[in-house]
Enzyme design. Structure first.
Site, short mmCIF file in Angstrom:
data_model
loop_
_atom_site.label_atom_id
_atom_site.label_comp_id
_atom_site.label_asym_id
_atom_site.label_seq_id
_atom_site.Cartn_x
_atom_site.Cartn_y
_atom_site.Cartn_z
N ASN A 1 0.79 -1.24 0.00
CA ASN A 1 0.00 0.00 0.00
C ASN A 1 0.82 1.29 0.00
O ASN A 1 0.36 2.30 -0.50
CB ASN A 1 -1.06 -0.02 1.10
CG ASN A 1 -0.48 -0.07 2.48
OD1 ASN A 1 0.64 -0.53 2.68
ND2 ASN A 1 -1.22 0.41 3.46
N GLY B 1 2.47 -5.50 7.39
CA GLY B 1 1.53 -6.27 6.58
C GLY B 1 0.36 -6.74 7.42
O GLY B 1 0.03 -6.14 8.45
N SER B 2 -0.24 -7.84 7.00
CA SER B 2 -1.50 -8.27 7.61
C SER B 2 -1.27 -9.06 8.89
O SER B 2 -0.19 -9.63 9.13
CB SER B 2 -2.26 -9.12 6.59
OG SER B 2 -1.48 -10.24 6.25
N GLU C 1 4.27 -4.29 12.19
CA GLU C 1 3.33 -3.17 11.97
C GLU C 1 2.14 -3.77 11.23
O GLU C 1 2.22 -4.03 10.03
CB GLU C 1 4.00 -2.07 11.13
CG GLU C 1 5.22 -1.43 11.77
CD GLU C 1 4.84 -0.43 12.87
OE1 GLU C 1 3.65 -0.14 13.06
OE2 GLU C 1 5.77 0.06 13.54
N LEU C 2 1.05 -4.00 11.97
CA LEU C 2 -0.06 -4.77 11.39
C LEU C 2 -1.29 -3.89 11.17
O LEU C 2 -1.17 -2.69 11.03
CB LEU C 2 -0.36 -5.97 12.29
CG LEU C 2 0.88 -6.80 12.69
CD1 LEU C 2 0.52 -7.90 13.66
CD2 LEU C 2 1.57 -7.39 11.46
N CYS D 1 -3.43 1.49 6.66
CA CYS D 1 -3.62 0.78 7.94
C CYS D 1 -4.32 1.63 8.98
O CYS D 1 -4.96 1.10 9.88
CB CYS D 1 -2.29 0.28 8.46
SG CYS D 1 -1.05 1.56 8.44
N GLU E 1 -10.49 -5.54 10.10
CA GLU E 1 -9.90 -4.46 9.30
C GLU E 1 -10.49 -4.54 7.89
O GLU E 1 -10.27 -5.55 7.21
CB GLU E 1 -8.38 -4.63 9.25
CG GLU E 1 -7.72 -3.61 8.38
CD GLU E 1 -6.23 -3.84 8.19
OE1 GLU E 1 -5.81 -4.99 7.96
OE2 GLU E 1 -5.49 -2.85 8.27
P1 NAD Z 1 0.43 -9.08 3.41
O1 NAD Z 1 0.55 -9.50 4.82
O2 NAD Z 1 -0.38 -9.91 2.50
O3 NAD Z 1 1.87 -8.98 2.72
C1 NAD Z 1 2.89 -8.17 3.25
C2 NAD Z 1 4.24 -8.74 2.86
O4 NAD Z 1 4.40 -10.01 3.49
C3 NAD Z 1 4.41 -8.98 1.36
O5 NAD Z 1 5.74 -8.64 0.99
C4 NAD Z 1 4.21 -10.48 1.23
O6 NAD Z 1 4.90 -11.04 0.13
C5 NAD Z 1 4.83 -10.97 2.53
N1 NAD Z 1 4.38 -12.30 2.97
C6 NAD Z 1 3.27 -12.98 2.60
N2 NAD Z 1 3.25 -14.19 3.22
C7 NAD Z 1 4.35 -14.25 4.01
C8 NAD Z 1 4.87 -15.22 4.91
N3 NAD Z 1 4.25 -16.37 5.13
N4 NAD Z 1 6.01 -14.94 5.56
C9 NAD Z 1 6.65 -13.76 5.38
N5 NAD Z 1 6.21 -12.81 4.52
C10 NAD Z 1 5.07 -13.05 3.85
O7 NAD Z 1 -0.09 -7.56 3.44
P2 NAD Z 1 -0.52 -6.62 2.23
O8 NAD Z 1 -1.82 -7.09 1.69
O9 NAD Z 1 0.63 -6.39 1.30
O10 NAD Z 1 -0.74 -5.25 3.04
C11 NAD Z 1 -1.91 -4.96 3.71
C12 NAD Z 1 -1.76 -5.14 5.21
O11 NAD Z 1 -0.67 -4.38 5.68
C13 NAD Z 1 -2.98 -4.61 5.95
O12 NAD Z 1 -3.34 -5.52 6.94
C14 NAD Z 1 -2.48 -3.31 6.56
O13 NAD Z 1 -3.13 -2.89 7.72
C15 NAD Z 1 -1.06 -3.64 6.83
N6 NAD Z 1 -0.28 -2.41 6.97
C16 NAD Z 1 0.12 -2.02 8.22
C17 NAD Z 1 0.82 -0.83 8.39
C18 NAD Z 1 1.31 -0.37 9.73
O14 NAD Z 1 2.21 0.47 9.77
N7 NAD Z 1 0.77 -0.87 10.84
C19 NAD Z 1 1.10 -0.05 7.26
C20 NAD Z 1 0.68 -0.48 6.02
C21 NAD Z 1 -0.01 -1.67 5.88
#
Ligand code: NAD
Length: 476
Positions: free
Chosen positions: A154, A230-231, A250-251, A284, A378
């Site tokens: 994002n 990420g998520s 950072e989720l 997020c 979320e």
């Molecule tokens: P995602 O968790 O699907 O992917 C994030 C990253 O993790 C990608 O690079 C992906 O390839 C990698 N990944 C996937 N599976 C993995 C595994 N098993 N082990 C290690 N890495 C793996 O998230 P997304 O869809 O790219 O982003 C959206 C999420 O990110 C939302 O939940 C959002 O809230 C969160 N987010 C949080 C913040 C924050 O600062 N708290 C900021 C931005 C986004």
């Protein structure tokens, strides 16, 4: 265009490797192909980071690290438009917002350059304990070694830099695994660092699928720290597998915004519409829940709907566009199902809810309950719920009724109330008279509860990317 891993400054782009298409989310056209990294590539990348750390980066003085970060900031500033176009195209983020992202990324690099020169320890008063006379003790902040940075789609540029820049400022090397949906800006960013003089091997990028490369990266014994944005499900898995490594997570969140009866609605509606729908809610700290005092609820809702309908929907690459598609059709279909589910349980769609491909129109919901997915989970989509409340305590209780706690917004002119509510909210951060979605790159940022562990915000990330070492001397 082929996007490959970059290890020790070399591209891994030989023929006959497996590839993955990268698509423009607005028109589904293929804009690049990722050459997928194998586990062997991953191991080579980590080994090279480890070797480069011990041979070069560990010994590099702070002023040199600061210079490289500053040079990278200058190069990025000079290529603002190219990077903004790239982010707009790969993420489907409207150009206006993509430009903002590049500007913020430049600032992150500048902050990192400044903080690189300010990493210090303290003198410990050892004579405070009996028997401590004639002893001198002090601490140093030392780098960890190899940091693994795993980033989401994002904010492909800025959130990557929130990890890479502090890690390098602190004297670590970085193995970078960007989101597979937005790899182009990551690829260009690594090249920019090299152009700025970063030694090869100090920042290696591996391109590939998270579910394949994630575990071996997180479990690798030469990786000292994993910093992930990420998520929640992926974050939980990382926490389990990282064992004794340091981690930053950072989720997600379902950020609340509370509008009290004394707030000036006219001055905040515009800002809140942005807070709910910027980048199609895929932020997020997007304003997902808006709690409005019942005495101003109807007026607020009416104005909010009007402002939302004024958003210009269209191609992210069009200068006039305010609102574009979600990252892909699958994400948009999932969000639409959550809307339908809420409606079948009594919720009302005030506007929006129309789905075409990856485009879900800005959606405002009312009559929602805390057990509906659009509230409890979320949404990460252009869906905002507007909910009336009667008392301060009720607003606090509703806001805290969540597994998440990242950032909130409160709107009131009563400073006593504002500070009381800020204390009561279970959040990593609270903004008063500002939307939950606002973030500046130098304040501490991170969550409580299942929104994560650790803090970013350059200086705070540097703390988390260094180890405190104590050195004591017994004097004669
Ligand atoms: P995602 O968790 O699907 O992917 C994030 C990253 O993790 C990608 O690079 C992906 O390839 C990698 N990944 C996937 N599976 C993995 C595994 N098993 N082990 C290690 N890495 C793996 O998230 P997304 O869809 O790219 O982003 C959206 C999420 O990110 C939302 O939940 C959002 O809230 C969160 N987010 C949080 C913040 C924050 O600062 N708290 C900021 C931005 C986004």
């Amino acid at each position: 265009m082929f996007i490959s891993s970059i290890i020790n400054g070399e591209m891994y782009n030989e023929e006959n490797r497996e590839t993955l298409p990268v698509k423009n989310p607005y028109n589904q056209q293929e804009i690049a192909k990722i050459i997928l990294a194998s586990r062997e590539d991953l191991n080579a990348a980590v080994d090279n980071c480890y070797e480069t750390y011990h041979r070069i980066i560990k010994k590099m003085p702070a002023y040199e690290r600061a210079d490289i970060l500053l040079k990278t900031a200058q190069l990025l500033e000079a290529r603002r438009e190219d990077f903004a176009q790239t982010v707009a195209e790969e993420a489907g983020k409207p150009l206006k917002l993509s430009r903002d992202e590049v500007d913020r990324a430049v600032q992150v690099l500048r902050f990192a350059s400044e903080y690189a020169k300010q990493i210090n320890g303290e003198v410990i008063p050892l004579d405070a304990a009996v028997g401590g006379e004639n002893r001198l003790g002090f601490t140093k902040r030392i780098p960890l070694g190899v940091v693994a940075a795993i980033t989401p789609f994002n904010f492909p540029l800025n959130l990557s830099l929130h990890k890479i820049a502090p890690a390098l400022a602190a004297g670590n090397t970085v193995i970078f695994k960007p989101a597979e949906k937005t790899p182009i800006s990551a690829f260009k960013l690594v090249q920019l660092f090299h152009e700025a003089g970063l030694p090869k091997g100090a920042l290696n990028v591996i391109m590939g699928l998270g579910e394949e490369l994630g575990d071996p990266l997180v479990e690798h014994d030469k990786v000292q720290k994993v910093t992930f944005t990420g998520s929640l499900p992926v974050g939980k898995g990382i926490r389990e597998k990282a064992e004794f490594k340091k981690i930053t997570l950072e989720l997600g969140s379902n950020s609340p915004n509370i509008i009290f009866e004394d707030a000036d609605i006219d001055s905040l509606v515009d800002n809140l519409v942005t807070g709910a729908f910027a980048f199609s809610g895929q932020v997020c700290i997007s304003a997902q829940r808006i709690y409005v005092h019942e005495s101003i609820y109807n007026e607020f809702l009416k104005k909010f709907v009007t402002q939302t309908k004024a958003l210009q929907i269209g191609d992210p690459l069009d200068e006039k566009t305010d609102f574009g598609p979600m990252i892909d059709e699958e994400a948009a279909e999932r969000a639409k199902l959550w809307i339908d589910d809420a409606v079948s349980n009594g919720a009302k769609v005030e506007t929006g809810g129309e789905l075409t491909g990856a485009m879900l129109t800005p959606t405002i919901m009312t009559n929602v309950h805390n057990d509906m997915k659009v509230i409890a989970e979320e949404v990460f989509a252009p869906i905002v719920s507007i909910i009336p409340f009667r008392t301060e305590e009720e607003a606090i209780k509703l806001s805290n009724d969540s597994i998440y706690g990242l950032q909130a917004g409160i709107f009131t002119n009563d400073i006593n109330r504002a500070l009381y509510v800020a204390d009561e909210l279970e959040m990593g951060g609270v903004w008063i008279n500002e939307i939950s979605t606002y973030r500046q790159d130098n304040h501490p940022y991170g969550g409580v509860k299942q929104s994560g562990i650790g803090r970013e915000g350059v200086k705070y990330a540097i703390d988390d990317m260094t180890e405190l070492k104590f050195i004591g001397i017994k004097l004669n």
